[in-house]
Design a protein around this motif. Structure first.
Motif, short mmCIF file in Angstrom:
data_model
loop_
_atom_site.label_atom_id
_atom_site.label_comp_id
_atom_site.label_asym_id
_atom_site.label_seq_id
_atom_site.Cartn_x
_atom_site.Cartn_y
_atom_site.Cartn_z
N ASN A 1 0.82 -1.21 0.00
CA ASN A 1 0.00 0.00 0.00
C ASN A 1 0.85 1.26 0.00
O ASN A 1 0.50 2.26 -0.64
CB ASN A 1 -0.93 0.00 1.22
N GLU A 2 1.98 1.20 0.71
CA GLU A 2 2.88 2.36 0.73
C GLU A 2 3.44 2.62 -0.66
O GLU A 2 3.57 3.78 -1.09
CB GLU A 2 4.01 2.11 1.73
N VAL A 3 3.76 1.55 -1.39
CA VAL A 3 4.30 1.73 -2.74
C VAL A 3 3.21 2.23 -3.69
O VAL A 3 3.49 2.99 -4.63
CB VAL A 3 4.94 0.43 -3.24
N HIS A 4 1.96 1.87 -3.46
CA HIS A 4 0.87 2.48 -4.22
C HIS A 4 0.92 4.00 -4.09
O HIS A 4 0.81 4.72 -5.09
CB HIS A 4 -0.49 1.97 -3.73
N ARG A 5 1.09 4.49 -2.88
CA ARG A 5 1.16 5.94 -2.68
C ARG A 5 2.39 6.53 -3.36
O ARG A 5 2.32 7.60 -3.98
CB ARG A 5 1.18 6.25 -1.17
N LYS A 6 3.50 5.82 -3.26
CA LYS A 6 4.74 6.32 -3.86
C LYS A 6 4.69 6.28 -5.38
O LYS A 6 5.48 6.96 -6.05
CB LYS A 6 5.93 5.51 -3.36
N SER A 7 3.78 5.50 -5.94
CA SER A 7 3.70 5.39 -7.40
C SER A 7 2.98 6.57 -8.04
O SER A 7 3.08 6.78 -9.25
CB SER A 7 2.99 4.09 -7.79
N VAL A 8 2.25 7.34 -7.25
CA VAL A 8 1.50 8.48 -7.80
C VAL A 8 2.47 9.57 -8.23
O VAL A 8 3.36 9.99 -7.46
CB VAL A 8 0.51 9.03 -6.77
N VAL A 9 2.32 10.04 -9.48
CA VAL A 9 3.17 11.11 -10.01
C VAL A 9 2.32 12.37 -10.16
O VAL A 9 1.26 12.34 -10.80
CB VAL A 9 3.78 10.72 -11.36
#
Length: 749
Positions: free
Chosen positions: A504-512
């Motif tokens: 889930n944290e990487v989902h957030r980090k994937s947002v550009v």
């Protein structure tokens, strides 16, 4: 068999050695140690002895197997789970399913048909015990405990054969979010679910490579816990033509980033830098020598895409082959060649791995000895096995369609060095190829013009070589000693909340964050007393309706309105879709976010025609401008998010939007975390978004104005000056703020 294997496994524990797990196979005791009796002789043989190397054991065991048993090891194909008939692509209605006495295996006969071919198939027990098939592809999406039970049952049935060989079940990746698509994303949402691979690349670019270490470790633990030991993953292909349908399964267009990702991914998933380990999972890295240089996006699943075109000098090595270096260095278990064949007529001069001019023999890469046996093995030093892409014998046999099916098998295995052919269980065709090597077939049958008969048959040497390589993998994985897994432990491992939290944290980090006209973050202070209009857009209206309902539920804590004219803010979730995975579009794959756009058809050579048709990538696309006009008329602001599965032309969204984010099969909740300031954006674009149709234009000869073999970040080197702006840029989209939506771009708060 009447009993459920999971409930009847017996374990024998060796001090400082592997655990032996068996349901019915005899165990040999010697020197105070336990060994599984692989051939049923009751005597300890070299292949039984886990103290020897996997390669030694495989070379010994191949001498014991019969010719029929070895030929069966050449083929891997889709298989079905008895408990999940609705997920069975061979039999989507579930008609005719006959469960075995354990309730796990489908023992009904089936006439199966997919785009890769068709054949009459036996029940599962018959397939394992009488056909002796040991390589299966799973496309169902079961619960982890059901998957462990099913795999255990397969091995237990295999134990009842005279020669024990465990069953190797492969799957496409299962740890990313996205639309389930047969043959690519077969499963999602059961294992810890990360964003799409493009999103993982965006997160790595914005954060650090440690994301890949955690991703790989999660996959290894989850897959090993259920007993699935081979993944058709991941794609090392570099995206160079943005119209390639498979873009969304890649890590983008940056060869250096892709190589770095695989340098972490392969050891992390397989368990070591030296190759797969007993607690690791084998990787099949795709698709050598790179599927990116598509001719105007056409994919080799269909005839229009059968060529790899290298229009610019040196692009093969500069952009495409380099990404496969880590697969060689870190001993990926196998590499999968793509279907396509290199085009000499449409390509500039290219070199092999040692800098020599490379001949472009017009054979699909699985049949291409220059690329597989020559460059990949002899020059690069690959020591794993070659697993063909699915369907090369029957439907995607580009360059060798003049050969009959047994000849295609012989040519792939004997000539170019393929070890495992994906498609159908072509045991009988393989046997015919083998018999032709011994019965003087070509004394009375002329070989097709240009082919040597000795290359078209299946020799004992080639057969043993291939089987030794796949047996070696099974020995490395510890599957001969103990292929069994505890279903309860499987469920527990997959439910590990730490893995889901990390994903889930990487989902957030994937947002550009691409654009922000002072709107974001949309804090609670900004929203006090304000109204939000929320809508999701998709290609299919019914999908848009469901997504809009879910979006509004996520925004339930805020004041919502159904009327854009009342809104102070609009949040629009835009999820375009274009083309079909397994069939060519009438024209070029459409990248514009549009509805009923009139575009040209293409002819059989992929050239534009005067005839036209309409394309829609987003139902209701024209309403985005109307919503923006209404919100802006109220003095409000528009925030949009685009789901990037292809390198979309984003102008029909960006120009009406005050703040723009993009995700990559990213959870909408993660995108909202960024929009509302609960997470500050860090993601960076893993690929360049094209400016518009003008930079993808194809001339009357079928040649694209931006070369198909060059990543977006370098396309300006080849673009005409007439398209370039004051900064000498032509290809990348430029927004109202002057920012280029190119590789590595991304704003922050």
């Amino acid at each position: 068999m009447a009993k459920k294997a999971s409930e009847h496994v017996k374990y024998y524990r060796n001090p400082n050695g592997p655990v032996i797990g068996t349901v019915s196979r005899k165990v040999i005791e010697k020197d105070g140690l336990y060994f599984k009796d692989l051939d049923g002789s009751g005597e300890l043989k070299p292949y039984d002895d886990w103290r020897l190397s996997p390669a030694e054991r495989a070379k010994a065991y191949v001498k014991v197997l019969t010719v029929e048993e070895k030929i069966a090891q050449l083929f891997i194909s889709d298989w079905r789970m008895g408990k999940y008939p609705a997920a069975n692509h061979l039999n989507p209605t579930g008609a005719g399913v006959e469960l075995d006495e354990s309730g796990l295996l489908d023992d009904g006969e089936l006439h199966g048909k997919t785009i890769f071919g068709e054949q009459h198939l036996p029940g599962t027990t018959d397939l394992i015990q009488n056909w002796f098939s040991r390589h299966l592809i799973l496309r169902a999406n079961p619960k982890p405990e059901d998957l462990a039970d099913w795999l255990n049952q397969l091995h237990a049935v295999a134990e009842e054969c005279g020669h024990f060989v465990p069953v190797q079940v492969a799957s496409n990746s299962r740890n990313e979010n996205g639309e389930i698509v047969y043959g690519m994303n077969d499963a999602a949402g059961v294992f810890a679910t990360w964003p799409g691979t493009l999103g993982i690349a965006a997160a790595v670019k914005g954060d650090n490579i440690g994301i890949i270490d955690k991703f790989a470790d999660c996959i290894r633990r989850e897959w090993d816990a259920v007993g699935m030991k081979k993944g058709y993953m991941y794609m090392a292909d570099v995206v160079t033509d943005p119209r390639w349908q498979r873009t969304y399964g890649t890590f983008g267009e940056d060869p250096e980033l892709i190589a770095e990702i695989f340098a972490h991914l392969i050891p992390g998933i397989q368990g070591s830098e030296e190759g797969v380990t007993p607690d690791g999972v084998s990787m099949t890295v795709k698709h050598f020598p790179g599927g990116g240089p598509r001719e105007n996006g056409f994919d080799p699943h269909y005839a229009a895409g059968q060529w790899n075109v290298y229009a610019t000098p040196g692009s093969l090595q500069k952009y495409h082959v380099a990404a496969f270096g880590p697969a060689v260095k870190y001993h990926a278990a196998s590499i999968m060649p793509y279907y396509s064949k290199p085009s000499a007529d449409k390509s500039a001069a290219q070199e092999d791995y040692e800098g020599n001019p490379i001949p472009f023999d017009p054979y699909g890469f699985a049949y291409n000895k220059v690329f597989i046996d020559g460059m990949l093995r002899k020059q690069m030093g690959f020591d794993g096995y070659i697993n063909s892409d699915t369907g090369i014998v029957h439907n995607m046999c580009w360059g060798v369609d003049m050969l009959d099916k047994p000849e295609r098998i012989g040519f792939a295995v004997n000539q170019s060095g393929v070890d495992l052919i994906s498609g159908l269980f072509d045991n009988e065709l393989g046997k015919e190829a083998y018999e032709r090597a011994k019965n003087g077939y070509y004394e009375t049958h002329p070989a097709p013009e240009g082919f040597d008969p000795k290359d078209l048959v299946l020799t004992d040497e080639a057969l043993d070589r291939a089987v030794v390589r796949t047996l070696t993998e099974l020995f490395q994985q510890g599957m001969f000693e103990n292929p069994y897994r505890d279903p309860a432990n499987a469920a527990k491992a997959v439910a590990n909340q730490a893995d889901w939290a990390e994903a889930n944290e990487v989902h957030r980090k994937s947002v550009v964050l691409l654009k922000n006209d002072g709107v974001l973050p949309l804090t609670y202070e900004k929203l006090e007393g304000k109204k939000i209009y929320a809508e999701a857009f998709c290609k299919r209206p019914e999908a848009a309706g469901a997504a809009t309902k879910a979006l509004r539920e996520m925004l339930g804590a805020f004041s919502l309105t159904q009327d854009p004219e009342e809104a102070d803010f609009a949040i629009l979730m835009v999820s375009p879709s274009s083309g079909e995975y397994f069939s060519a579009t009438t024209g070029y794959l459409e990248l514009d976010i549009c509805e009923d756009k009139v575009v040209c058809d293409v002819d059989g050579q992929g050239r534009p025609m005067k005839k036209t048709h309409k394309e829609t990538t987003l139902s209701g696309a024209g309403r985005i401008a109307k919503i923006a006009e209404a919100v802006h008329g109220n003095g409000g602001k528009v925030i949009s998010n685009i789901n990037i599965t292809l390198a979309w032309e984003v102008g029909n969204v960006e120009r009406y939007t005050d703040a723009l984010t993009v995700g990559f099969d990213t959870y909408p909740s993660a995108t909202l975390d960024v929009i509302f300031g609960r997470f500050s954006p860090v993601g960076k674009l893993p690929l360049t978004l094209p400016r518009g149709d003008e930079v993808l234009a194809v001339d009357e000869n079928g040649v694209c104005i931006s070369p198909n073999d060059v990543p977006g970040y370098d396309k300006d080197l080849y673009m005409p000056d007439s398209l370039k702006d004051e900064n000498k840029k032509a290809y990348a989209y430029r927004d109202a703020a002057g920012n280029y939506y190119e590789l590595n771009f991304g704003l922050s708060y």
